[in-house]
Motif scaffolding. Sequence first.
Motif, PDB file in Angstrom:
ATOM      1  N   GLY A   1       0.873  -1.102  -0.059  1.00  0.00           N
ATOM      2  CA  GLY A   1      -0.067  -0.180   0.086  1.00  0.00           C
ATOM      3  C   GLY A   1       0.879   1.406  -0.060  1.00  0.00           C
ATOM      4  N   VAL A   2       1.969   1.262   0.754  1.00  0.00           N
ATOM      5  CA  VAL A   2       2.801   2.414   0.920  1.00  0.00           C
ATOM      6  C   VAL A   2       3.674   2.815  -0.478  1.00  0.00           C
ATOM      7  CG1 VAL A   2       4.948   3.407   1.876  1.00  0.00           C
ATOM      8  CG2 VAL A   2       3.095   2.292   3.453  1.00  0.00           C
ATOM      9  N   THR A   3       3.956   1.447  -0.908  1.00  0.00           N
ATOM     10  CA  THR A   3       4.673   1.656  -2.291  1.00  0.00           C
ATOM     11  C   THR A   3       3.845   2.143  -3.279  1.00  0.00           C
ATOM     12  OG1 THR A   3       6.046  -0.346  -1.768  1.00  0.00           O
ATOM     13  CG2 THR A   3       6.048   0.178  -4.014  1.00  0.00           C
TER      14      THR A   3
ATOM     15  N   LEU B   1       9.646   0.775   5.489  1.00  0.00           N
ATOM     16  CA  LEU B   1       8.567   1.231   4.647  1.00  0.00           C
ATOM     17  C   LEU B   1       8.647   2.329   3.759  1.00  0.00           C
ATOM     18  CD1 LEU B   1       5.655   0.865   7.185  1.00  0.00           C
ATOM     19  CD2 LEU B   1       5.826  -0.428   5.089  1.00  0.00           C
ATOM     20  N   ALA B   2       9.489   3.104   3.664  1.00  0.00           N
ATOM     21  CA  ALA B   2       9.624   4.327   3.187  1.00  0.00           C
ATOM     22  C   ALA B   2      10.529   3.969   2.065  1.00  0.00           C
ATOM     23  CB  ALA B   2      10.275   5.403   3.981  1.00  0.00           C
ATOM     24  N   LEU B   3      11.537   3.287   2.283  1.00  0.00           N
ATOM     25  CA  LEU B   3      12.617   2.706   1.247  1.00  0.00           C
ATOM     26  C   LEU B   3      11.921   1.864   0.119  1.00  0.00           C
ATOM     27  CD1 LEU B   3      15.637   1.912   3.398  1.00  0.00           C
ATOM     28  CD2 LEU B   3      15.471   3.833   1.766  1.00  0.00           C
ATOM     29  N   GLY B   4      10.730   1.074   0.543  1.00  0.00           N
ATOM     30  CA  GLY B   4      10.092   0.178  -0.418  1.00  0.00           C
ATOM     31  C   GLY B   4       9.890   0.837  -1.740  1.00  0.00           C
TER      32      GLY B   4
ATOM     33  N   LYS C   1      12.764 -10.273   4.012  1.00  0.00           N
ATOM     34  CA  LYS C   1      13.378  -9.230   5.248  1.00  0.00           C
ATOM     35  C   LYS C   1      12.533  -8.171   5.513  1.00  0.00           C
ATOM     36  CE  LYS C   1      17.808 -11.235   5.337  1.00  0.00           C
ATOM     37  NZ  LYS C   1      17.697 -12.174   6.676  1.00  0.00           N
ATOM     38  N   ALA C   2      12.294  -7.440   4.502  1.00  0.00           N
ATOM     39  CA  ALA C   2      11.469  -6.189   4.706  1.00  0.00           C
ATOM     40  C   ALA C   2       9.847  -6.413   5.267  1.00  0.00           C
ATOM     41  CB  ALA C   2      10.990  -5.298   3.416  1.00  0.00           C
TER      42      ALA C   2
ATOM     43  N   ASP D   1       2.095   7.754   9.140  1.00  0.00           N
ATOM     44  CA  ASP D   1       2.157   9.228   8.608  1.00  0.00           C
ATOM     45  C   ASP D   1       3.780   9.524   8.324  1.00  0.00           C
ATOM     46  OD1 ASP D   1      -0.448   9.585   8.689  1.00  0.00           O
ATOM     47  OD2 ASP D   1      -0.416  10.712  10.497  1.00  0.00           O
ATOM     48  N   ASP D   2       4.509   9.030   9.245  1.00  0.00           N
ATOM     49  CA  ASP D   2       6.030   9.121   9.266  1.00  0.00           C
ATOM     50  C   ASP D   2       6.643   8.447   8.104  1.00  0.00           C
ATOM     51  OD1 ASP D   2       6.077  10.959  11.573  1.00  0.00           O
ATOM     52  OD2 ASP D   2       6.730   9.330  12.866  1.00  0.00           O
ATOM     53  N   ALA D   3       6.174   7.027   8.024  1.00  0.00           N
ATOM     54  CA  ALA D   3       6.769   6.497   6.884  1.00  0.00           C
ATOM     55  C   ALA D   3       6.196   7.045   5.353  1.00  0.00           C
ATOM     56  CB  ALA D   3       6.056   5.037   6.713  1.00  0.00           C
ATOM     57  N   LEU D   4       5.206   7.645   5.364  1.00  0.00           N
ATOM     58  CA  LEU D   4       4.833   8.168   4.030  1.00  0.00           C
ATOM     59  C   LEU D   4       5.484   9.260   3.714  1.00  0.00           C
ATOM     60  CD1 LEU D   4       0.971   7.546   4.015  1.00  0.00           C
ATOM     61  CD2 LEU D   4       2.582   6.415   2.333  1.00  0.00           C
ATOM     62  N   ARG D   5       5.702  10.343   4.822  1.00  0.00           N
ATOM     63  CA  ARG D   5       6.243  11.458   4.877  1.00  0.00           C
ATOM     64  C   ARG D   5       7.733  11.189   4.311  1.00  0.00           C
ATOM     65  NH1 ARG D   5       6.176  12.823   9.628  1.00  0.00           N
ATOM     66  NH2 ARG D   5       3.910  14.070   9.268  1.00  0.00           N
ATOM     67  N   HIS D   6       8.434  10.320   5.067  1.00  0.00           N
ATOM     68  CA  HIS D   6       9.732   9.843   4.645  1.00  0.00           C
ATOM     69  C   HIS D   6       9.959   9.393   3.106  1.00  0.00           C
ATOM     70  CE1 HIS D   6      10.730  10.383   8.676  1.00  0.00           C
ATOM     71  NE2 HIS D   6      10.607   8.974   8.965  1.00  0.00           N
TER      72      HIS D   6
END
Length: 231
Positions: A11-13, A139-142, A186-187, A203-208
Amino acid sequence: MTRTARELLEGVTGKLAPDPRANRLLPLIARGAAQLDTLAALALEQRHVVASDHRAFVHLAERSAAGTRTSPADPASAAFFEMLAEGEALAGERLAAFAAAVGADGTRAAEYEPLADCQAYPAYVAWLALNGEPVDVVLALGADFAAWGGYCETITEALRHHYGFDDEACGFFDLFAAPAPELENKALAAVQAGLGAERISLDDALRHGRLLMAYESRFWHALWEQDQRVA
Protein backbone atom coordinates in the motif's frame (compact mmCIF):
# COMPACT_ATOMS: atom_id res chain seq x y z
CA MET A 1 -9.67 -4.64 9.71
CA THR A 2 -6.11 -5.60 10.58
CA ARG A 3 -3.67 -5.19 7.70
CA THR A 4 -0.94 -7.70 6.97
CA ALA A 5 2.67 -6.68 6.52
CA ARG A 6 2.42 -7.31 2.78
CA GLU A 7 -0.71 -5.20 2.44
CA LEU A 8 0.92 -2.34 4.32
CA LEU A 9 4.19 -2.51 2.38
CA GLU A 10 2.43 -2.75 -0.98
CA GLY A 11 0.00 0.00 0.00
CA VAL A 12 2.79 2.43 0.86
CA THR A 13 4.69 1.50 -2.30
CA GLY A 14 1.59 2.11 -4.39
CA LYS A 15 0.86 5.49 -2.82
CA LEU A 16 4.42 6.65 -3.41
CA ALA A 17 4.87 5.29 -6.95
CA PRO A 18 6.39 8.02 -9.15
CA ASP A 19 4.83 9.46 -12.28
CA PRO A 20 6.32 7.38 -15.14
CA ARG A 21 7.05 10.65 -16.97
CA ALA A 22 8.94 12.18 -14.06
CA ASN A 23 12.33 10.72 -15.00
CA ARG A 24 13.22 12.63 -18.18
CA LEU A 25 16.68 11.09 -18.49
CA LEU A 26 15.52 7.48 -18.56
CA PRO A 27 13.91 7.63 -22.04
CA LEU A 28 17.12 9.13 -23.43
CA ILE A 29 19.20 6.29 -22.03
CA ALA A 30 16.59 3.74 -23.16
CA ARG A 31 16.96 4.76 -26.81
CA GLY A 32 20.72 5.32 -26.64
CA ALA A 33 20.43 9.10 -26.92
CA ALA A 34 22.01 10.09 -23.60
CA GLN A 35 25.49 11.56 -23.89
CA LEU A 36 28.45 9.47 -22.76
CA ASP A 37 29.43 12.34 -20.46
CA THR A 38 26.03 12.03 -18.81
CA LEU A 39 26.60 8.33 -18.17
CA ALA A 40 29.99 9.26 -16.71
CA ALA A 41 28.29 11.74 -14.38
CA LEU A 42 25.82 9.02 -13.40
CA ALA A 43 28.72 6.75 -12.43
CA LEU A 44 30.48 9.51 -10.51
CA GLU A 45 27.37 10.53 -8.61
CA GLN A 46 26.58 6.92 -7.76
CA ARG A 47 30.07 6.53 -6.36
CA HIS A 48 29.14 9.04 -3.66
CA VAL A 49 25.60 7.72 -3.22
CA VAL A 50 26.68 4.12 -2.70
CA ALA A 51 29.38 5.00 -0.18
CA SER A 52 26.99 7.20 1.83
CA ASP A 53 24.09 4.74 1.73
CA HIS A 54 26.37 1.89 2.83
CA ARG A 55 27.34 3.79 5.97
CA ALA A 56 23.73 4.84 6.60
CA PHE A 57 22.46 1.26 6.37
CA VAL A 58 25.22 0.01 8.66
CA HIS A 59 24.18 2.64 11.20
CA LEU A 60 20.50 1.74 10.86
CA ALA A 61 21.35 -1.92 11.42
CA GLU A 62 23.34 -1.05 14.54
CA ARG A 63 20.59 1.22 15.89
CA SER A 64 17.96 -1.43 15.25
CA ALA A 65 19.95 -4.18 16.93
CA ALA A 66 20.87 -2.12 20.00
CA GLY A 67 17.62 -0.25 20.60
CA THR A 68 17.46 2.95 22.63
CA ARG A 69 16.14 4.09 26.01
CA THR A 70 12.75 4.77 24.40
CA SER A 71 12.65 2.03 21.76
CA PRO A 72 13.49 -1.66 22.25
CA ALA A 73 15.80 -3.60 19.98
CA ASP A 74 14.35 -4.46 16.56
CA PRO A 75 16.26 -7.48 15.23
CA ALA A 76 13.99 -7.88 12.18
CA SER A 77 14.76 -4.37 10.94
CA ALA A 78 18.44 -4.92 11.79
CA ALA A 79 18.51 -7.97 9.49
CA PHE A 80 16.93 -5.94 6.68
CA PHE A 81 19.46 -3.12 6.95
CA GLU A 82 22.37 -5.55 7.27
CA MET A 83 21.38 -7.05 3.93
CA LEU A 84 21.06 -3.59 2.41
CA ALA A 85 24.55 -2.70 3.63
CA GLU A 86 25.96 -5.89 2.12
CA GLY A 87 24.25 -5.04 -1.16
CA GLU A 88 25.73 -1.55 -1.23
CA ALA A 89 29.21 -2.98 -0.62
CA LEU A 90 28.75 -5.29 -3.61
CA ALA A 91 27.31 -2.44 -5.67
CA GLY A 92 30.40 -0.36 -4.97
CA GLU A 93 32.60 -3.15 -6.31
CA ARG A 94 30.51 -3.52 -9.47
CA LEU A 95 30.29 0.21 -10.06
CA ALA A 96 34.02 0.34 -10.86
CA ALA A 97 33.55 -1.54 -14.14
CA PHE A 98 30.76 0.79 -15.30
CA ALA A 99 32.82 3.82 -14.34
CA ALA A 100 35.76 2.53 -16.36
CA ALA A 101 33.53 1.85 -19.37
CA VAL A 102 32.30 5.46 -19.44
CA GLY A 103 35.67 7.03 -18.65
CA ALA A 104 34.73 8.02 -15.11
CA ASP A 105 37.68 6.60 -13.21
CA GLY A 106 41.17 7.73 -12.26
CA THR A 107 41.85 11.46 -12.31
CA ARG A 108 38.35 12.30 -13.51
CA ALA A 109 36.82 10.59 -10.47
CA ALA A 110 39.24 12.29 -8.09
CA GLU A 111 38.50 15.76 -9.49
CA TYR A 112 34.73 15.39 -9.91
CA GLU A 113 32.51 17.78 -7.95
CA PRO A 114 29.16 16.11 -7.15
CA LEU A 115 25.89 17.90 -7.91
CA ALA A 116 23.84 19.06 -4.94
CA ASP A 117 20.56 17.79 -6.40
CA CYS A 118 22.09 14.36 -6.97
CA GLN A 119 23.40 14.15 -3.41
CA ALA A 120 20.19 15.29 -1.72
CA TYR A 121 18.92 11.70 -1.74
CA PRO A 122 21.83 10.12 0.19
CA ALA A 123 21.88 13.11 2.52
CA TYR A 124 18.28 12.37 3.47
CA VAL A 125 18.98 8.65 3.85
CA ALA A 126 21.76 9.64 6.26
CA TRP A 127 19.26 11.86 8.13
CA LEU A 128 16.89 8.90 8.39
CA ALA A 129 19.72 6.74 9.70
CA LEU A 130 20.09 9.17 12.60
CA ASN A 131 16.47 10.18 13.19
CA GLY A 132 14.01 7.75 11.63
CA GLU A 133 12.24 4.90 13.39
CA PRO A 134 13.90 1.95 11.61
CA VAL A 135 10.70 0.14 10.63
CA ASP A 136 9.24 3.38 9.23
CA VAL A 137 12.39 3.68 7.14
CA VAL A 138 11.88 0.12 5.89
CA LEU A 139 8.45 1.12 4.61
CA ALA A 140 9.67 4.38 3.10
CA LEU A 141 12.50 2.71 1.22
CA GLY A 142 10.20 0.14 -0.37
CA ALA A 143 8.70 2.56 -2.88
CA ASP A 144 12.03 4.03 -3.87
CA PHE A 145 13.61 0.62 -4.31
CA ALA A 146 10.75 -0.40 -6.60
CA ALA A 147 11.28 2.66 -8.79
CA TRP A 148 15.08 2.35 -8.74
CA GLY A 149 14.90 -1.33 -9.72
CA GLY A 150 12.74 -0.47 -12.72
CA TYR A 151 15.14 2.28 -13.77
CA CYS A 152 18.09 -0.11 -13.53
CA GLU A 153 16.28 -2.71 -15.63
CA THR A 154 15.79 -0.16 -18.41
CA ILE A 155 19.35 1.14 -18.13
CA THR A 156 21.09 -2.22 -18.21
CA GLU A 157 19.15 -3.26 -21.32
CA ALA A 158 20.03 0.03 -23.04
CA LEU A 159 23.71 -0.21 -22.11
CA ARG A 160 23.93 -3.58 -23.83
CA HIS A 161 21.87 -2.85 -26.92
CA HIS A 162 22.73 0.79 -27.65
CA TYR A 163 26.09 1.40 -26.01
CA GLY A 164 27.67 -2.03 -26.55
CA PHE A 165 28.66 -2.59 -22.91
CA ASP A 166 29.55 -6.08 -21.71
CA ASP A 167 28.19 -7.95 -18.70
CA GLU A 168 30.89 -6.65 -16.37
CA ALA A 169 30.17 -3.03 -17.25
CA CYS A 170 26.44 -3.63 -16.73
CA GLY A 171 26.89 -5.51 -13.46
CA PHE A 172 26.05 -2.57 -11.21
CA PHE A 173 22.63 -2.10 -12.80
CA ASP A 174 22.05 -5.85 -13.14
CA LEU A 175 22.39 -6.13 -9.38
CA PHE A 176 19.51 -3.77 -8.69
CA ALA A 177 17.38 -4.86 -11.65
CA ALA A 178 17.27 -8.48 -10.49
CA PRO A 179 14.44 -9.66 -8.21
CA ALA A 180 15.44 -9.76 -4.54
CA PRO A 181 13.05 -12.17 -2.82
CA GLU A 182 15.25 -12.59 0.27
CA LEU A 183 15.38 -8.83 0.81
CA GLU A 184 11.62 -8.62 0.33
CA ASN A 185 11.11 -11.33 2.93
CA LYS A 186 13.28 -9.44 5.39
CA ALA A 187 11.30 -6.25 4.73
CA LEU A 188 8.05 -8.13 5.36
CA ALA A 189 9.44 -9.61 8.57
CA ALA A 190 10.49 -6.15 9.76
CA VAL A 191 7.07 -4.65 9.00
CA GLN A 192 5.30 -7.59 10.64
CA ALA A 193 7.39 -7.14 13.78
CA GLY A 194 6.64 -3.42 13.70
CA LEU A 195 2.92 -4.09 13.48
CA GLY A 196 3.11 -6.54 16.35
CA ALA A 197 4.96 -4.04 18.53
CA GLU A 198 2.74 -1.13 17.41
CA ARG A 199 5.80 0.93 16.58
CA ILE A 200 4.87 1.90 12.99
CA SER A 201 3.83 5.47 12.22
CA LEU A 202 2.22 5.36 8.80
CA ASP A 203 2.24 9.15 8.58
CA ASP A 204 6.00 9.25 9.22
CA ALA A 205 6.67 6.41 6.78
CA LEU A 206 4.73 8.17 4.03
CA ARG A 207 6.41 11.49 4.77
CA HIS A 208 9.84 9.87 4.59
CA GLY A 209 8.86 8.11 1.40
CA ARG A 210 7.57 11.26 -0.30
CA LEU A 211 10.82 13.05 0.44
CA LEU A 212 12.91 10.11 -0.77
CA MET A 213 10.97 10.01 -4.03
CA ALA A 214 11.31 13.78 -4.46
CA TYR A 215 15.06 13.59 -3.97
CA GLU A 216 15.24 10.61 -6.34
CA SER A 217 13.49 12.72 -8.96
CA ARG A 218 15.95 15.57 -8.41
CA PHE A 219 18.83 13.18 -8.95
CA TRP A 220 17.65 12.23 -12.44
CA HIS A 221 16.53 15.73 -13.38
CA ALA A 222 19.96 17.17 -12.54
CA LEU A 223 21.61 14.64 -14.85
CA TRP A 224 19.02 15.30 -17.57
CA GLU A 225 19.77 19.01 -17.38
CA GLN A 226 23.46 18.29 -17.72
CA ASP A 227 22.78 16.08 -20.74
CA GLN A 228 20.84 18.89 -22.40
CA ARG A 229 23.70 21.30 -21.88
CA VAL A 230 26.19 18.88 -23.45
CA ALA A 231 23.95 17.97 -26.40
